[in-house]
Write a protein that holds these residues in place. Sequence first.
Motif, PDB file in Angstrom:
ATOM      1  N   ALA A  64       0.838  -1.207   0.000  1.00 54.45           N
ATOM      2  CA  ALA A  64       0.000   0.000   0.000  1.00 54.45           C
ATOM      3  C   ALA A  64       0.870   1.254   0.000  1.00 54.45           C
ATOM      4  O   ALA A  64       0.561   2.235  -0.684  1.00 54.45           O
ATOM      5  N   VAL A  65       1.965   1.221   0.762  1.00 54.28           N
ATOM      6  CA  VAL A  65       2.910   2.351   0.759  1.00 54.28           C
ATOM      7  C   VAL A  65       3.433   2.566  -0.655  1.00 54.28           C
ATOM      8  O   VAL A  65       3.449   3.695  -1.169  1.00 54.28           O
ATOM      9  N   THR A  66       3.835   1.495  -1.300  1.00 53.83           N
ATOM     10  CA  THR A  66       4.351   1.590  -2.665  1.00 53.83           C
ATOM     11  C   THR A  66       3.291   2.135  -3.614  1.00 53.83           C
ATOM     12  O   THR A  66       3.583   3.000  -4.449  1.00 53.83           O
ATOM     13  N   ASN A  67       2.062   1.651  -3.490  1.00 54.36           N
ATOM     14  CA  ASN A  67       0.979   2.146  -4.342  1.00 54.36           C
ATOM     15  C   ASN A  67       0.779   3.640  -4.178  1.00 54.36           C
ATOM     16  O   ASN A  67       0.556   4.358  -5.159  1.00 54.36           O
ATOM     17  N   LEU A  68       0.852   4.110  -2.957  1.00 54.10           N
ATOM     18  CA  LEU A  68       0.713   5.552  -2.714  1.00 54.10           C
ATOM     19  C   LEU A  68       1.866   6.330  -3.348  1.00 54.10           C
ATOM     20  O   LEU A  68       1.659   7.367  -3.971  1.00 54.10           O
ATOM     21  N   LEU A  69       3.073   5.825  -3.175  1.00 53.73           N
ATOM     22  CA  LEU A  69       4.239   6.523  -3.711  1.00 53.73           C
ATOM     23  C   LEU A  69       4.251   6.543  -5.235  1.00 53.73           C
ATOM     24  O   LEU A  69       4.697   7.518  -5.848  1.00 53.73           O
ATOM     25  N   LEU A  70       3.740   5.487  -5.862  1.00 55.13           N
ATOM     26  CA  LEU A  70       3.704   5.447  -7.329  1.00 55.13           C
ATOM     27  C   LEU A  70       2.794   6.529  -7.906  1.00 55.13           C
ATOM     28  O   LEU A  70       3.027   7.008  -9.004  1.00 55.13           O
ATOM     29  N   GLY A  71       1.773   6.930  -7.164  1.00 58.41           N
ATOM     30  CA  GLY A  71       0.874   7.985  -7.623  1.00 58.41           C
ATOM     31  C   GLY A  71       1.256   9.364  -7.126  1.00 58.41           C
ATOM     32  O   GLY A  71       0.578  10.343  -7.408  1.00 58.41           O
ATOM     33  N   ALA A  72       2.357   9.461  -6.382  1.00 61.47           N
ATOM     34  CA  ALA A  72       2.727  10.712  -5.717  1.00 61.47           C
ATOM     35  C   ALA A  72       2.940  11.906  -6.641  1.00 61.47           C
ATOM     36  O   ALA A  72       2.504  13.007  -6.305  1.00 61.47           O
ATOM     37  N   PRO A  73       3.596  11.778  -7.788  1.00 63.57           N
ATOM     38  CA  PRO A  73       3.835  12.979  -8.599  1.00 63.57           C
ATOM     39  C   PRO A  73       2.554  13.674  -9.062  1.00 63.57           C
ATOM     40  O   PRO A  73       2.563  14.864  -9.342  1.00 63.57           O
ATOM     41  N   ALA A  74       1.462  12.951  -9.083  1.00 65.98           N
ATOM     42  CA  ALA A  74       0.215  13.516  -9.603  1.00 65.98           C
ATOM     43  C   ALA A  74      -0.563  14.353  -8.597  1.00 65.98           C
ATOM     44  O   ALA A  74      -1.515  15.019  -8.966  1.00 65.98           O
ATOM     45  N   ASP A  75      -0.178  14.346  -7.324  1.00 65.85           N
ATOM     46  CA  ASP A  75      -1.052  15.015  -6.350  1.00 65.85           C
ATOM     47  C   ASP A  75      -0.338  15.956  -5.372  1.00 65.85           C
ATOM     48  O   ASP A  75      -0.790  16.151  -4.256  1.00 65.85           O
ATOM     49  N   ASN A  76       0.752  16.529  -5.758  1.00 59.71           N
ATOM     50  CA  ASN A  76       1.431  17.558  -4.959  1.00 59.71           C
ATOM     51  C   ASN A  76       1.839  17.107  -3.562  1.00 59.71           C
ATOM     52  O   ASN A  76       1.742  17.870  -2.608  1.00 59.71           O
ATOM     53  N   GLY A  77       2.259  15.894  -3.408  1.00 61.76           N
ATOM     54  CA  GLY A  77       2.813  15.450  -2.136  1.00 61.76           C
ATOM     55  C   GLY A  77       1.836  14.881  -1.125  1.00 61.76           C
ATOM     56  O   GLY A  77       2.268  14.406  -0.080  1.00 61.76           O
ATOM     57  N   GLU A  78       0.544  14.939  -1.403  1.00 58.59           N
ATOM     58  CA  GLU A  78      -0.423  14.386  -0.441  1.00 58.59           C
ATOM     59  C   GLU A  78      -0.207  12.895  -0.248  1.00 58.59           C
ATOM     60  O   GLU A  78      -0.261  12.394   0.873  1.00 58.59           O
ATOM     61  N   ARG A  79       0.050  12.187  -1.336  1.00 58.05           N
ATOM     62  CA  ARG A  79       0.281  10.740  -1.248  1.00 58.05           C
ATOM     63  C   ARG A  79       1.568  10.439  -0.487  1.00 58.05           C
ATOM     64  O   ARG A  79       1.653   9.448   0.216  1.00 58.05           O
ATOM     65  N   ILE A  80       2.562  11.292  -0.634  1.00 55.90           N
ATOM     66  CA  ILE A  80       3.816  11.088   0.095  1.00 55.90           C
ATOM     67  C   ILE A  80       3.562  11.193   1.599  1.00 55.90           C
ATOM     68  O   ILE A  80       4.045  10.374   2.382  1.00 55.90           O
ATOM     69  N   GLU A  81       2.776  12.178   1.997  1.00 61.00           N
ATOM     70  CA  GLU A  81       2.449  12.347   3.412  1.00 61.00           C
ATOM     71  C   GLU A  81       1.661  11.152   3.938  1.00 61.00           C
ATOM     72  O   GLU A  81       1.936  10.632   5.022  1.00 61.00           O
ATOM     73  N   LEU A  82       0.702  10.675   3.171  1.00 56.02           N
ATOM     74  CA  LEU A  82      -0.096   9.522   3.590  1.00 56.02           C
ATOM     75  C   LEU A  82       0.761   8.255   3.650  1.00 56.02           C
ATOM     76  O   LEU A  82       0.614   7.445   4.572  1.00 56.02           O
ATOM     77  N   SER A  83       1.643   8.096   2.677  1.00 54.04           N
ATOM     78  CA  SER A  83       2.514   6.911   2.690  1.00 54.04           C
ATOM     79  C   SER A  83       3.458   6.959   3.886  1.00 54.04           C
ATOM     80  O   SER A  83       3.744   5.929   4.500  1.00 54.04           O
TER      81      SER A  83
END
Length: 125
Positions: A64-83
């Motif tokens: 799940a962490v990896t899935n979040l990070l793979l989508g990270a460039p598209a959402d201005n860092g929100e996915r990075i924070e969640l991961s």
Amino acid sequence: MRDLRAFQRAEPLYLELVSKYGPMEPAVVRLAHAMELLAQGCHSYHATEKVSHYIAAREEAAVAVTNLLLGAPADNGERIELSARLEQEVLPAIGGLIRGAERRGRQRRFDLAVGGVLGQRRRGN
């Protein structure tokens, strides 16, 4: 279930992910599966089964962490924070469950072995 620190950490993150990305987002699906595995481990009697479920839960959460990070460039860092929250809060809590179940399993095997030897001595065998 709700007494498990890992579940307490995962549930609000899961709900936040569902509200932001929907239930079919790969990270949401993986985290949901991790939580299901936590439930199975929690309700397993034997230590080896508990450990197996908890290890599988940790693996699902890591994906799940990896899935979040793979989508990270598209959402201005929100996915990075969640991961990061998932990696820093949920994964260590699952690791604690694994260590605890392994420790209890070793203690139980020791108690059975010692009890068996002591029981034989008491009976005169």
